[in-house]
Write a protein that holds these residues in place. Structure first.
Motif, PDB file in Angstrom:
ATOM      1  N   ILE A  51     -10.333  -5.500 -10.087  1.00 23.29           N
ATOM      2  CA  ILE A  51      -9.646  -6.647  -9.496  1.00 23.29           C
ATOM      3  C   ILE A  51     -10.574  -7.317  -8.486  1.00 23.29           C
ATOM      4  N   GLN A  52     -10.269  -8.572  -8.155  1.00 25.85           N
ATOM      5  CA  GLN A  52     -11.087  -9.310  -7.207  1.00 25.85           C
ATOM      6  C   GLN A  52     -11.025  -8.674  -5.819  1.00 25.85           C
ATOM      7  N   LEU A  53     -12.096  -8.878  -5.062  1.00 24.62           N
ATOM      8  CA  LEU A  53     -12.162  -8.331  -3.710  1.00 24.62           C
ATOM      9  C   LEU A  53     -11.027  -8.869  -2.841  1.00 24.62           C
ATOM     10  N   TYR A  54     -10.709 -10.141  -3.001  1.00 23.17           N
ATOM     11  CA  TYR A  54      -9.620 -10.724  -2.205  1.00 23.17           C
ATOM     12  C   TYR A  54      -8.285 -10.073  -2.563  1.00 23.17           C
ATOM     13  N   ALA A  55      -8.116  -9.740  -3.844  1.00 20.83           N
ATOM     14  CA  ALA A  55      -6.886  -9.076  -4.265  1.00 20.83           C
ATOM     15  C   ALA A  55      -6.767  -7.692  -3.630  1.00 20.83           C
ATOM     16  N   VAL A  56      -7.905  -7.009  -3.444  1.00 23.64           N
ATOM     17  CA  VAL A  56      -7.893  -5.714  -2.754  1.00 23.64           C
ATOM     18  C   VAL A  56      -7.408  -5.886  -1.317  1.00 23.64           C
ATOM     19  N   LEU A  57      -7.941  -6.899  -0.637  1.00 23.56           N
ATOM     20  CA  LEU A  57      -7.532  -7.164   0.746  1.00 23.56           C
ATOM     21  C   LEU A  57      -6.039  -7.463   0.834  1.00 23.56           C
ATOM     22  N   GLU A  58      -5.557  -8.291  -0.074  1.00 22.13           N
ATOM     23  CA  GLU A  58      -4.141  -8.661  -0.075  1.00 22.13           C
ATOM     24  C   GLU A  58      -3.255  -7.447  -0.329  1.00 22.13           C
ATOM     25  N   ARG A  59      -3.702  -6.571  -1.236  1.00 20.12           N
ATOM     26  CA  ARG A  59      -2.903  -5.386  -1.540  1.00 20.12           C
ATOM     27  C   ARG A  59      -2.836  -4.447  -0.342  1.00 20.12           C
ATOM     28  N   ILE A  60      -3.968  -4.255   0.325  1.00 21.75           N
ATOM     29  CA  ILE A  60      -3.983  -3.413   1.517  1.00 21.75           C
ATOM     30  C   ILE A  60      -3.057  -3.983   2.576  1.00 21.75           C
TER      31      ILE A  60
END
Length: 341
Positions: A51-60
């Motif tokens: 997944i995109q890096l931004y999606a990782v941030l949003e999930r966290i």
């Protein structure tokens, strides 16, 4: 310059949160506690979960704020920094939808405390801050655009400037460039696309004589970039923002001297107009005029309701009988037969 690249990266990230290159550059600029170890963990999650890096941030962010199960092991300081960065990006996303691009840049610089960061970072901070202000100055040109549209136009300008800085005239390739950026350059063959009212001249210039003349001067710049051949192209029908419709030829085309584009010099197709200094052969095909009845091998019989152009290079609009309806045809290709009544 580093400071210019920093701010442009932020603007690109605001425009497209999935821009991983820009995100990687600014995630800890100014320093906010997301160090190399934390960033490597984020990259690991991005790669392993595809997944995109931004999606990782949003999930966290969603997991932490929702007090649910977490899939990370960041320490408290790094986690708070990640949450703060996500909130910053979210707020800038909202500003993008409501503010013009100049005000957006002001909110960005204030939100990240960039001037204070430069002050702490070295003795040349004033010069570096002036470079940042140059970005703001460039944005003034797009201040009256719609919020999202202004940002997109500014980023396009930055991209083209970067391309011109690295332009190599010895490379055998097509150069795609705006009229603004073409000043000072020359090419053997030039194509100017979009010769339609609303594009050139731009629709925003039509209510101002001064702006209209500026568009005319811009068109002249494009013409004079050509050393040997010039092609002026337009679409007969253009799709824009979800809708499509016929276009109006640019009013500037009518101002070109007739000795350059008279019937002996002009060749027109359905998608482009070629301005050439080579003599064309006289037309030998039938000339169609409004009211002529015609027959087409596929569409059957019909009535000509308009004719544009000269001889074999003319375009006719025909209403055919039955379910075929209206068709726009090029005489050179259509093989129409005139029906004698």
């Amino acid at each position: 310059r580093k400071e210019v690249k920093d701010i442009v990266a932020y603007l690109r990230l605001i425009s497209n949160p999935e821009d991983q290159v820009s995100l990687s550059r600014v995630i800890n600029i100014p320093p906010r506690g997301i160090g190399k170890r934390s960033f490597d963990k984020l990259l690991f999650l991005s790669r392993t979960e595809d997944i995109q890096l931004y999606a990782v941030l949003e999930r966290i962010y969603a997991e932490t704020m929702g007090n649910g199960a977490t899939s990370h092991n960041f320490n408290k300081m790094a986690l708070q920094s990640i949450l703060g960065f996500v909130e910053l990006l979210r707020s800038l996303q909202l500003y993008k939808e409501t503010l013009n691009v100049v005000d957006l840049i002001d909110r960005l610089l204030e939100g990240i405390g960039y001037q204070s960061y430069l002050r702490r970072d070295g003795d040349m901070w004033e010069e570096r801050w002036e470079n940042v202000m140059e970005i703001r100055g460039a944005a003034v040109e797009y201040q009256n655009y719609g919020p999202d549209e202004g940002l997109a136009a500014l980023l396009e300008k930055f991209a083209l400037v970067a391309d011109i800085d690295s332009y190599d005239a010895t490379v055998d390739a097509v150069t795609l460039i705006t009229l603004h950026q073409a000043k000072g350059l020359e090419f053997p063959v030039v194509f100017i696309a979009g010769m339609e009212d609303g594009l050139l001249p731009h629709i925003r210039s039509m209510d101002s004589p001064e702006e209209l003349e500026e568009e005319r001067r811009l068109f002249y710049v494009g013409i004079t970039r050509s050393m040997d051949q010039l092609f002026l192209t337009r679409a007969f029908r253009r799709r824009f923002r979800g809708s499509s419709g016929p276009t109006i030829p640019s009013r500037f085309l009518q101002d070109i001297p007739e000795d350059l584009i008279g019937s002996s010099y002009v060749k027109q197709w359905d998608t482009h107009l070629e301005v050439s200094l080579d003599q064309q052969e006289e037309d030998t095909v039938d000339v169609f005029k409004t009211g002529d009845r015609v027959r087409h091998d596929t569409f059957g019989e019909g009535l000509v309701i308009s004719s544009i152009g000269h001889g074999r290079d003319s375009e006719v609009t025909v209403v055919f009988t039955g379910d075929t309806g209206i068709k726009r045809l090029l005489v050179i290709y259509a093989h129409l037969q005139k029906i004698q009544i």
